[in-house]
Design a protein around this motif. Sequence first.
Motif, PDB file in Angstrom:
ATOM      1  N   ARG A   1      -1.877   6.911 -20.867  1.00 37.47           N
ATOM      2  CA  ARG A   1      -0.664   6.126 -20.936  1.00 37.47           C
ATOM      3  C   ARG A   1      -0.849   4.881 -20.081  1.00 37.47           C
ATOM      4  NH1 ARG A   1       3.388   3.469 -17.628  1.00 37.47           N
ATOM      5  NH2 ARG A   1       5.202   3.233 -18.954  1.00 37.47           N
ATOM      6  N   LEU A   2      -0.614   3.708 -20.666  1.00 36.79           N
ATOM      7  CA  LEU A   2      -0.662   2.442 -19.951  1.00 36.79           C
ATOM      8  C   LEU A   2       0.701   1.788 -20.053  1.00 36.79           C
ATOM      9  CD1 LEU A   2      -4.063   1.041 -21.325  1.00 36.79           C
ATOM     10  CD2 LEU A   2      -3.690   2.424 -19.269  1.00 36.79           C
ATOM     11  N   GLY A   3       1.150   1.158 -18.968  1.00 33.51           N
ATOM     12  CA  GLY A   3       2.455   0.527 -18.991  1.00 33.51           C
ATOM     13  C   GLY A   3       2.748  -0.261 -17.736  1.00 33.51           C
ATOM     14  N   GLU A   4       4.012  -0.633 -17.582  1.00 29.24           N
ATOM     15  CA  GLU A   4       4.424  -1.513 -16.489  1.00 29.24           C
ATOM     16  C   GLU A   4       5.251  -0.819 -15.420  1.00 29.24           C
ATOM     17  OE1 GLU A   4       3.719  -4.510 -15.734  1.00 29.24           O
ATOM     18  OE2 GLU A   4       3.096  -5.615 -17.522  1.00 29.24           O
ATOM     19  N   LYS A   5       5.780   0.370 -15.723  1.00 23.08           N
ATOM     20  CA  LYS A   5       6.687   1.019 -14.780  1.00 23.08           C
ATOM     21  C   LYS A   5       6.336   2.488 -14.620  1.00 23.08           C
ATOM     22  CE  LYS A   5      10.622  -1.885 -16.159  1.00 23.08           C
ATOM     23  NZ  LYS A   5      11.984  -1.874 -16.756  1.00 23.08           N
ATOM     24  N   LYS A   6       6.759   3.045 -13.490  1.00 27.62           N
ATOM     25  CA  LYS A   6       6.692   4.488 -13.303  1.00 27.62           C
ATOM     26  C   LYS A   6       7.947   4.940 -12.558  1.00 27.62           C
ATOM     27  CE  LYS A   6       4.158   4.881  -8.922  1.00 27.62           C
ATOM     28  NZ  LYS A   6       2.998   5.515  -8.260  1.00 27.62           N
ATOM     29  N   SER A   7       8.152   6.236 -12.524  1.00 26.04           N
ATOM     30  CA  SER A   7       9.340   6.789 -11.879  1.00 26.04           C
ATOM     31  C   SER A   7       9.280   6.576 -10.364  1.00 26.04           C
ATOM     32  CB  SER A   7       9.441   8.277 -12.193  1.00 26.04           C
ATOM     33  OG  SER A   7      10.470   8.875 -11.430  1.00 26.04           O
ATOM     34  N   SER A   8      10.447   6.440  -9.780  1.00 25.37           N
ATOM     35  CA  SER A   8      10.529   6.319  -8.318  1.00 25.37           C
ATOM     36  C   SER A   8      10.619   7.683  -7.642  1.00 25.37           C
ATOM     37  CB  SER A   8      11.749   5.478  -7.933  1.00 25.37           C
ATOM     38  OG  SER A   8      12.950   6.074  -8.428  1.00 25.37           O
ATOM     39  N   HIS A   9      10.732   8.748  -8.429  1.00 22.29           N
ATOM     40  CA  HIS A   9      10.827  10.104  -7.891  1.00 22.29           C
ATOM     41  C   HIS A   9       9.441  10.751  -7.859  1.00 22.29           C
ATOM     42  CE1 HIS A   9      15.171   9.847  -8.091  1.00 22.29           C
ATOM     43  NE2 HIS A   9      15.074   9.463  -9.355  1.00 22.29           N
ATOM     44  N   GLN A  10       9.142  11.437  -6.766  1.00 19.31           N
ATOM     45  CA  GLN A  10       7.812  12.016  -6.593  1.00 19.31           C
ATOM     46  C   GLN A  10       7.862  13.531  -6.496  1.00 19.31           C
ATOM     47  OE1 GLN A  10       5.793  10.174  -3.250  1.00 19.31           O
ATOM     48  NE2 GLN A  10       5.051   8.524  -4.546  1.00 19.31           N
ATOM     49  N   VAL A  11       6.783  14.137  -6.960  1.00 14.99           N
ATOM     50  CA  VAL A  11       6.538  15.564  -6.791  1.00 14.99           C
ATOM     51  C   VAL A  11       5.150  15.700  -6.187  1.00 14.99           C
ATOM     52  CG1 VAL A  11       6.289  17.798  -7.919  1.00 14.99           C
ATOM     53  CG2 VAL A  11       7.972  16.154  -8.781  1.00 14.99           C
ATOM     54  N   ARG A  12       5.101  16.138  -4.947  1.00 16.45           N
ATOM     55  CA  ARG A  12       3.810  16.274  -4.251  1.00 16.45           C
ATOM     56  C   ARG A  12       2.975  14.996  -4.352  1.00 16.45           C
ATOM     57  NH1 ARG A  12       3.233  18.883  -0.438  1.00 16.45           N
ATOM     58  NH2 ARG A  12       1.290  20.024  -0.731  1.00 16.45           N
ATOM     59  N   TYR A  13       3.557  13.887  -3.908  1.00 10.46           N
ATOM     60  CA  TYR A  13       2.879  12.604  -3.807  1.00 10.46           C
ATOM     61  C   TYR A  13       2.657  11.916  -5.159  1.00 10.46           C
ATOM     62  CZ  TYR A  13       1.681  13.939   1.037  1.00 10.46           C
ATOM     63  OH  TYR A  13       1.726  14.329   2.359  1.00 10.46           O
ATOM     64  N   MET A  14       3.120  12.509  -6.271  1.00 13.40           N
ATOM     65  CA  MET A  14       2.917  11.916  -7.591  1.00 13.40           C
ATOM     66  C   MET A  14       4.252  11.623  -8.252  1.00 13.40           C
ATOM     67  SD  MET A  14      -0.292  14.150  -9.047  1.00 13.40           S
ATOM     68  CE  MET A  14       0.143  15.619  -8.081  1.00 13.40           C
ATOM     69  N   ALA A  15       4.341  10.479  -8.949  1.00 12.78           N
ATOM     70  CA  ALA A  15       5.559  10.135  -9.669  1.00 12.78           C
ATOM     71  C   ALA A  15       5.800  11.146 -10.787  1.00 12.78           C
ATOM     72  CB  ALA A  15       5.446   8.725 -10.237  1.00 12.78           C
ATOM     73  N   ASP A  16       7.059  11.524 -10.961  1.00 14.45           N
ATOM     74  CA  ASP A  16       7.323  12.619 -11.895  1.00 14.45           C
ATOM     75  C   ASP A  16       7.368  12.194 -13.362  1.00 14.45           C
ATOM     76  OD1 ASP A  16       9.746  11.307 -12.081  1.00 14.45           O
ATOM     77  OD2 ASP A  16      10.965  12.984 -11.358  1.00 14.45           O
ATOM     78  N   ASP A  17       7.200  10.901 -13.662  1.00 19.37           N
ATOM     79  CA  ASP A  17       7.168  10.517 -15.071  1.00 19.37           C
ATOM     80  C   ASP A  17       5.948  11.091 -15.789  1.00 19.37           C
ATOM     81  OD1 ASP A  17       6.101   8.388 -13.246  1.00 19.37           O
ATOM     82  OD2 ASP A  17       5.288   7.617 -15.124  1.00 19.37           O
ATOM     83  N   LEU A  18       4.898  11.423 -15.040  1.00 18.11           N
ATOM     84  CA  LEU A  18       3.715  11.990 -15.697  1.00 18.11           C
ATOM     85  C   LEU A  18       4.058  13.308 -16.391  1.00 18.11           C
ATOM     86  CD1 LEU A  18       1.924  14.556 -14.253  1.00 18.11           C
ATOM     87  CD2 LEU A  18       1.785  12.860 -12.444  1.00 18.11           C
ATOM     88  N   PHE A  19       5.034  14.041 -15.854  1.00 18.55           N
ATOM     89  CA  PHE A  19       5.423  15.302 -16.496  1.00 18.55           C
ATOM     90  C   PHE A  19       6.195  15.045 -17.799  1.00 18.55           C
ATOM     91  CE2 PHE A  19       4.950  16.232 -11.963  1.00 18.55           C
ATOM     92  CZ  PHE A  19       4.022  17.260 -12.031  1.00 18.55           C
TER      93      PHE A  19
END
Length: 383
Positions: free
Chosen positions: A353-371
């Motif tokens: 996935r390539l893009g311009e934005k990601k979530s501001s919420h994190q789960v264990r140091y990672m943005a949760d949009d990946l889920f």
Amino acid sequence: MQPLKWIIGCTLVLTMIIMLLLVSGPYRYLPSLLLYQKADLDDYQIFNNRVVAADNAMPWPKAQNYNQVNLSDEAKSVLGEYDSKAFLIIKNGELLLEKYWQGYDEHIRANSFSMAKSIVSLLVGIAISEGHIRDLEQKLSDFLPAFSQGQRKHISIKDVLTMSSGLSWEESYSSPFSVTAQAYYGQHLVSLVNTLQVSEQPGLHFHYASINTQILAEVLEKATGITVSDYASTKLWQPIGANQPALWSLDQADGEEKAFCCFFSSARDFARIGQLILNEGLWQDKQVIPRNYLLNATQPAKYLKGHKDDQPVDFYGYHFWLTTYENKEVIVLQGIKGQYILVIPAMNTVVVRLGEKKSSHQVRYMADDLFKYLDITMSVLNQ
């Protein structure tokens, strides 16, 4: 009149000092930052670059139902919300789904941002297999004289790979005066590395710092005798059959690669990195990355404690992020604007996935949009 002359004189002197700092001082990167204002997917256009050459392109085989699966309205909403440019799913080594937006296609190069860190880790594994680096316990001082004194002499390659070097560094993208901004827009990365000081004992705490990757790039260049881009070309990019050359941005003309970011490639070629990891370093009949190195690289460094919560690090290996999704292990390469290569071994699947934005919420140091992207992937695979 005297006070007015004094004010004018002071103003001129202050202006000259500011101009001198912008030209030759520690903030000489600020004009570039103020001009371009933010890091973008197409920043290769504003930097000097070195080509990572491709050769003998190997086109992706397409699944029988290529692009015949549907994205739900919810999936389209999520992809739109985070300003997606590309979304790919590779299943069983075949291109299953490929979507682009806003003028992007399979040929356009986009910034990797911190996904480049994982690419550097792969190159370290190759360099060890070729004997350029003895092992992960080898000290940085064997390659970099600036690390031969004081507490820095104790830092090992493994320490920088696991983000536990103990070096003082503030990973901040919000302040124009941060060292991260200086590294991105500046022109003297070697000098910046040489000024680093140790703030705590190496090998104890995970503390994410982009400069660790830059140090690894210097080590690779010293160890192999060639640029990081040339090494990546002959040892990685060409063996995996990249479709087109990549670009790696430099701090100045003929300078150093910005190894912590700024590897520009297409979504299809980024997917090759994911497939290589999924294949445990094997591409067709060639072992490109040593299998043992890659297996260790994608295991959590649990002997470390996280600097945020002082809990064992169960989310990071050798420049790879690690998580689980529906009880399945997921290896994550990620960038600051939501660039992702997601490797799901249990499903024999790679997602880009390539893009311009990601979530501001994190789960264990990672943005949760990946889920959310994993949710979309699961819905596609279940059709």
